[in-house]
Design a protein around this motif. Structure first.
Motif, PDB file in Angstrom:
ATOM      1  N   VAL A  33       0.831  -1.204   0.000  1.00  0.00           N
ATOM      2  CA  VAL A  33       0.000   0.000   0.000  1.00  0.00           C
ATOM      3  C   VAL A  33       0.868   1.258   0.000  1.00  0.00           C
ATOM      4  CG1 VAL A  33      -1.641   1.361   1.356  1.00  0.00           C
ATOM      5  CG2 VAL A  33      -2.002  -1.097   1.060  1.00  0.00           C
ATOM      6  N   PHE A  34       1.886   1.288   0.869  1.00  0.00           N
ATOM      7  CA  PHE A  34       2.747   2.469   0.921  1.00  0.00           C
ATOM      8  C   PHE A  34       3.525   2.642  -0.379  1.00  0.00           C
ATOM      9  CE2 PHE A  34       6.907   4.364   2.558  1.00  0.00           C
ATOM     10  CZ  PHE A  34       6.468   5.663   2.360  1.00  0.00           C
ATOM     11  N   THR A  35       3.997   1.535  -0.943  1.00  0.00           N
ATOM     12  CA  THR A  35       4.753   1.628  -2.193  1.00  0.00           C
ATOM     13  C   THR A  35       3.880   2.196  -3.310  1.00  0.00           C
ATOM     14  OG1 THR A  35       6.127  -0.267  -1.563  1.00  0.00           O
ATOM     15  CG2 THR A  35       6.110   0.326  -3.877  1.00  0.00           C
ATOM     16  N   LEU A  36       2.668   1.670  -3.452  1.00  0.00           N
ATOM     17  CA  LEU A  36       1.784   2.126  -4.523  1.00  0.00           C
ATOM     18  C   LEU A  36       1.332   3.564  -4.296  1.00  0.00           C
ATOM     19  CD1 LEU A  36      -0.444  -1.067  -4.971  1.00  0.00           C
ATOM     20  CD2 LEU A  36       1.495  -0.357  -6.368  1.00  0.00           C
ATOM     21  N   ALA A  37       0.757   3.830  -3.114  1.00  0.00           N
ATOM     22  CA  ALA A  37       0.212   5.159  -2.842  1.00  0.00           C
ATOM     23  C   ALA A  37       1.313   6.206  -2.708  1.00  0.00           C
ATOM     24  CB  ALA A  37      -0.628   5.118  -1.568  1.00  0.00           C
ATOM     25  N   GLY A  38       2.410   5.849  -2.046  1.00  0.00           N
ATOM     26  CA  GLY A  38       3.490   6.807  -1.844  1.00  0.00           C
ATOM     27  C   GLY A  38       4.097   7.277  -3.141  1.00  0.00           C
ATOM     28  N   CYS A  39       4.317   6.347  -4.076  1.00  0.00           N
ATOM     29  CA  CYS A  39       4.902   6.724  -5.367  1.00  0.00           C
ATOM     30  C   CYS A  39       3.990   7.662  -6.141  1.00  0.00           C
ATOM     31  CB  CYS A  39       5.180   5.478  -6.198  1.00  0.00           C
ATOM     32  SG  CYS A  39       6.656   4.566  -5.705  1.00  0.00           S
ATOM     33  N   VAL A  40       2.715   7.310  -6.227  1.00  0.00           N
ATOM     34  CA  VAL A  40       1.774   8.097  -7.030  1.00  0.00           C
ATOM     35  C   VAL A  40       1.595   9.503  -6.470  1.00  0.00           C
ATOM     36  CG1 VAL A  40      -0.633   8.261  -7.769  1.00  0.00           C
ATOM     37  CG2 VAL A  40       0.556   6.071  -7.891  1.00  0.00           C
ATOM     38  N   ILE A  41       1.340   9.608  -5.172  1.00  0.00           N
ATOM     39  CA  ILE A  41       1.074  10.916  -4.574  1.00  0.00           C
ATOM     40  C   ILE A  41       2.322  11.792  -4.596  1.00  0.00           C
ATOM     41  CG2 ILE A  41       0.421  12.090  -2.428  1.00  0.00           C
ATOM     42  CD1 ILE A  41      -1.379   9.696  -1.807  1.00  0.00           C
ATOM     43  N   THR A  42       3.476  11.220  -4.279  1.00  0.00           N
ATOM     44  CA  THR A  42       4.726  11.992  -4.280  1.00  0.00           C
ATOM     45  C   THR A  42       5.056  12.496  -5.674  1.00  0.00           C
ATOM     46  OG1 THR A  42       5.596  10.724  -2.405  1.00  0.00           O
ATOM     47  CG2 THR A  42       7.183  11.915  -3.759  1.00  0.00           C
ATOM     48  N   ALA A  43       4.962  11.619  -6.671  1.00  0.00           N
ATOM     49  CA  ALA A  43       5.269  12.024  -8.047  1.00  0.00           C
ATOM     50  C   ALA A  43       4.374  13.159  -8.496  1.00  0.00           C
ATOM     51  CB  ALA A  43       5.131  10.829  -8.986  1.00  0.00           C
ATOM     52  N   ASN A  44       3.091  13.052  -8.247  1.00  0.00           N
ATOM     53  CA  ASN A  44       2.169  14.061  -8.748  1.00  0.00           C
ATOM     54  C   ASN A  44       2.246  15.384  -8.001  1.00  0.00           C
ATOM     55  OD1 ASN A  44       0.370  12.963 -11.032  1.00  0.00           O
ATOM     56  ND2 ASN A  44       0.528  11.258  -9.617  1.00  0.00           N
ATOM     57  N   LEU A  45       2.532  15.349  -6.707  1.00  0.00           N
ATOM     58  CA  LEU A  45       2.733  16.605  -5.993  1.00  0.00           C
ATOM     59  C   LEU A  45       3.954  17.334  -6.541  1.00  0.00           C
ATOM     60  CD1 LEU A  45       2.015  18.598  -3.779  1.00  0.00           C
ATOM     61  CD2 LEU A  45       3.343  17.210  -2.163  1.00  0.00           C
ATOM     62  N   CYS A  46       5.043  16.609  -6.791  1.00  0.00           N
ATOM     63  CA  CYS A  46       6.253  17.228  -7.340  1.00  0.00           C
ATOM     64  C   CYS A  46       6.012  17.749  -8.756  1.00  0.00           C
ATOM     65  CB  CYS A  46       7.408  16.226  -7.327  1.00  0.00           C
ATOM     66  SG  CYS A  46       8.004  15.783  -5.680  1.00  0.00           S
ATOM     67  N   ILE A  47       5.315  16.980  -9.574  1.00  0.00           N
ATOM     68  CA  ILE A  47       5.021  17.402 -10.945  1.00  0.00           C
ATOM     69  C   ILE A  47       4.256  18.716 -10.955  1.00  0.00           C
ATOM     70  CG2 ILE A  47       3.611  16.876 -12.985  1.00  0.00           C
ATOM     71  CD1 ILE A  47       4.288  13.891 -12.457  1.00  0.00           C
ATOM     72  N   TRP A  48       3.162  18.766 -10.207  1.00  0.00           N
ATOM     73  CA  TRP A  48       2.319  19.961 -10.236  1.00  0.00           C
ATOM     74  C   TRP A  48       2.991  21.159  -9.573  1.00  0.00           C
ATOM     75  CZ3 TRP A  48      -1.405  20.479 -13.509  1.00  0.00           C
ATOM     76  CH2 TRP A  48      -2.126  19.368 -13.962  1.00  0.00           C
ATOM     77  N   ALA A  49       3.763  20.919  -8.496  1.00  0.00           N
ATOM     78  CA  ALA A  49       4.449  22.029  -7.828  1.00  0.00           C
ATOM     79  C   ALA A  49       5.440  22.698  -8.772  1.00  0.00           C
ATOM     80  CB  ALA A  49       5.155  21.538  -6.575  1.00  0.00           C
ATOM     81  N   VAL A  50       6.251  21.902  -9.460  1.00  0.00           N
ATOM     82  CA  VAL A  50       7.223  22.469 -10.403  1.00  0.00           C
ATOM     83  C   VAL A  50       6.503  23.154 -11.562  1.00  0.00           C
ATOM     84  CG1 VAL A  50       9.082  21.905 -12.016  1.00  0.00           C
ATOM     85  CG2 VAL A  50       9.019  20.819  -9.763  1.00  0.00           C
ATOM     86  N   HIS A  51       5.431  22.537 -12.032  1.00  0.00           N
ATOM     87  CA  HIS A  51       4.676  23.159 -13.133  1.00  0.00           C
ATOM     88  C   HIS A  51       4.132  24.520 -12.731  1.00  0.00           C
ATOM     89  CE1 HIS A  51       1.746  23.954 -16.248  1.00  0.00           C
ATOM     90  NE2 HIS A  51       0.797  23.994 -15.323  1.00  0.00           N
ATOM     91  N   PHE A  52       3.473  24.615 -11.574  1.00  0.00           N
ATOM     92  CA  PHE A  52       2.883  25.890 -11.171  1.00  0.00           C
ATOM     93  C   PHE A  52       3.962  26.939 -10.897  1.00  0.00           C
ATOM     94  CE2 PHE A  52      -0.982  23.341  -9.835  1.00  0.00           C
ATOM     95  CZ  PHE A  52      -1.795  23.847 -10.839  1.00  0.00           C
ATOM     96  N   LEU A  53       5.083  26.523 -10.343  1.00  0.00           N
ATOM     97  CA  LEU A  53       6.182  27.471 -10.153  1.00  0.00           C
ATOM     98  C   LEU A  53       6.667  28.025 -11.492  1.00  0.00           C
ATOM     99  CD1 LEU A  53       8.384  25.863  -7.352  1.00  0.00           C
ATOM    100  CD2 LEU A  53       7.051  27.964  -7.191  1.00  0.00           C
ATOM    101  N   SER A  54       6.677  27.178 -12.511  1.00  0.00           N
ATOM    102  CA  SER A  54       7.147  27.630 -13.828  1.00  0.00           C
ATOM    103  C   SER A  54       6.219  28.666 -14.446  1.00  0.00           C
ATOM    104  CB  SER A  54       7.302  26.440 -14.783  1.00  0.00           C
ATOM    105  OG  SER A  54       6.040  25.956 -15.212  1.00  0.00           O
ATOM    106  N   THR A  55       4.990  28.776 -13.938  1.00  0.00           N
ATOM    107  CA  THR A  55       4.032  29.739 -14.485  1.00  0.00           C
ATOM    108  C   THR A  55       4.072  31.073 -13.763  1.00  0.00           C
ATOM    109  OG1 THR A  55       2.196  29.055 -13.025  1.00  0.00           O
ATOM    110  CG2 THR A  55       2.497  27.832 -15.075  1.00  0.00           C
ATOM    111  N   SER A  56       4.843  31.180 -12.675  1.00  0.00           N
ATOM    112  CA  SER A  56       4.844  32.413 -11.889  1.00  0.00           C
ATOM    113  C   SER A  56       6.249  32.760 -11.397  1.00  0.00           C
ATOM    114  CB  SER A  56       3.896  32.282 -10.683  1.00  0.00           C
ATOM    115  OG  SER A  56       3.976  33.421  -9.856  1.00  0.00           O
ATOM    116  N   GLU A  57       6.874  33.746 -12.022  1.00  0.00           N
ATOM    117  CA  GLU A  57       8.189  34.209 -11.559  1.00  0.00           C
ATOM    118  C   GLU A  57       8.081  34.851 -10.188  1.00  0.00           C
ATOM    119  OE1 GLU A  57      10.444  36.511 -14.286  1.00  0.00           O
ATOM    120  OE2 GLU A  57       9.787  35.378 -16.054  1.00  0.00           O
TER     121      GLU A  57
END
Length: 462
Positions: A272-296
């Protein structure tokens, strides 16, 4: 490439179905407003499919029927809550179980610990959370190392090179979680890729094969799924047995071995931790970097905070709580991307929301994706604005929804930590730039992911 990270539309429907199957459910109509069943057998299932996802169906449901609405899953009524106020009123004494864990375990066929008493369930939940926290503390230098590898790689790229955000963030999440769960035996990229191959096979069938029955109709697909699940379980069990004879290593499995859980239970919790941890961590990092790239402006404000709190020193676990603006950035990322658009609880006893009675054993859905962009709760709800979390009201609403504080699931708290480490290493050294013309469409499922791979440009700070 994104098969592992992306939950298909039907996955959430399957999870809802798993809970309804797992628990006996009241078949009484609740009297709560909502559409009539489109089909006597399937209820509103086809309406959900026509909308493209359960989240999109719930958006329309609450627009038409208000913050408390119902629909039909097969012959059973389901209640959906779509406002902060209705969630605040909801009576739910069942605080010992996690809805995500319950649904995921039932889907994988894991029943151990799901029929125990409240005290036993609470103790197992605490052991699970403690194991995540312990492995995080003991392996903090390892996470720093893995993050540094990603940032150094980006730093080495020629000016203006397009960087595949999803692929790199998924790789970071996969390496981090597997090594924290399984130990340094997974420092080899080839082993991580092999482990991921099994993940891909499992998630692709969870997303499509169970609902439409196509898995049962294809012997080759069913064999591939069962082999992948069996291989992953065998690998986890092997690590559990191996660690019993070794000195303490500080991994997630090692922490659970200090408890009285059976090897089977430890394997299930590790899955459970392997499956859920990977998915949630990856997507939080993806979206955080994306939104930062839209706002200097947001990047610069975060850069100033990191310089003030950390200076030239690397981040530490003790320093993370001091990065208040970084926390605001991550909270706003979760809100704007609707990172977790759905949650669910089983109504243990009869409850009441507004004037509506919710019968015992009714499945209650928290329409988080609706609530996170409710104009009555959030000013300019579609704008990425970390400053909104300077207000106490916004912080309280977010905590009530379970996205911060003690109410947040342990996998999300883990993801916040990894994402904080990533931003602390990335922002002081690189400027992020969004590619002109690129649109990041959200694929709304249990965890919101980009529809396609995302790209950013990185520019070294002078």
């Amino acid at each position: 490439m994104l098969d592992f990270a992306i939950f298909a539309v039907t996955f959430v429907i399957i999870l809802v179905g798993a809970v309804l199957y797992l628990y006996p459910c009241s078949r009484r109509a609740s009297g709560i407003p909502g559409p009539n069943p489109a089909d006597e057998t399937d209820g509103n299932l086809q309406d959900i499919v026509n909308k493209g996802s359960l989240h999109e169906f719930l958006v329309g449901l609450h627009q038409e029927f208000g913050p408390v609405a119902s629909f039909w899953f097969g012959g059973r009524p389901v209640v959906s809550l779509g406002s902060v106020e209705t969630l605040r009123q909801h009576i739910n004494p069942n605080r010992t179980t996690d809805s995500f864990e319950t649904m995921l375990k039932s889907l994988l066929g894991y029943q151990s610990g799901m029929g125990g008493g409240a005290i036993e369930t609470m103790m197992r939940k605490r052991m699970y959370e403690s194991a995540i926290d312990t492995s995080l503390k003991k392996n903090f230098p390892l996470i720093l190392k893995l993050v540094e590898e990603v940032v150094a790689k980006w730093e080495s790229f020629p000016e203006g090179q397009h960087t595949p955000l999803c692929a790199h963030m998924l790789g970071l999440a996969m390496k981090t979680v597997t090594q924290l769960v399984l130990g340094l035996r997974f420092h080899d990229d080839a082993k991580v890729l092999g482990f991921r191959k099994n993940h891909d096979a499992i998630w692709s069938e969870i997303g499509k094969g169970f609902l439409d029955g196509s898995l049962e109709k294809s012997s080759s697909r069913k064999s591939q799924y069962e082999t992948a699940l069996s291989d992953m379980e065998a690998q986890l069990l092997s690590v559990v047995q191996e660690m019993r004879t070794q000195q303490e290593s500080g991994t997630f499995i090692d922490s659970l071995l200090q408890s009285n859980l059976t090897e089977r239970q430890i394997m299930e919790d590790s899955m459970v931790f392997t499956l859920a941890g990977c998915v949630i961590t990856a997507n939080l990092c993806i979206w955080a970097v994306h939104f930062l790239s839209t706002s200097e402006l947001v990047q610069e404000k975060l850069y100033q905070e990191l310089d003030q709190v950390l200076g030239s020193d690397p981040i530490t676990l003790e320093k993370i709580p001091q990065l208040r603006y970084c926390q605001q950035v991550l909270s706003e990322t979760v809100r704007t991307a609707k990172l977790t658009p759905l949650a669910a609880r089983l109504q243990e006893v009869e409850g009441k929301v507004d004037q509506h009675v919710i019968p015992k054993e009714t499945l209650v859905i928290y329409a988080m994706g609706v609530i996170l962009q409710d104009a009555n709760t959030w000013k300019a709800p579609y704008r990425f604005d970390p400053d909104r979390f300077e207000e106490e009201a916004a912080q309280k609403s977010f905590s009530l929804l379970g996205f911060s504080g003690k109410q947040a699931c342990p996998e999300l708290r883990f993801a916040y930590t990894v994402a904080s480490i990533l931003l602390a290493a990335l922002v002081p050294r690189l400027r992020l730039r969004r590619l002109e013309g690129q649109v990041m469409e959200v694929k709304s499922a249990l965890v919101a992911t980009p529809k396609d791979d995302a790209w950013v440009r990185v520019v070294r700070r002078s």
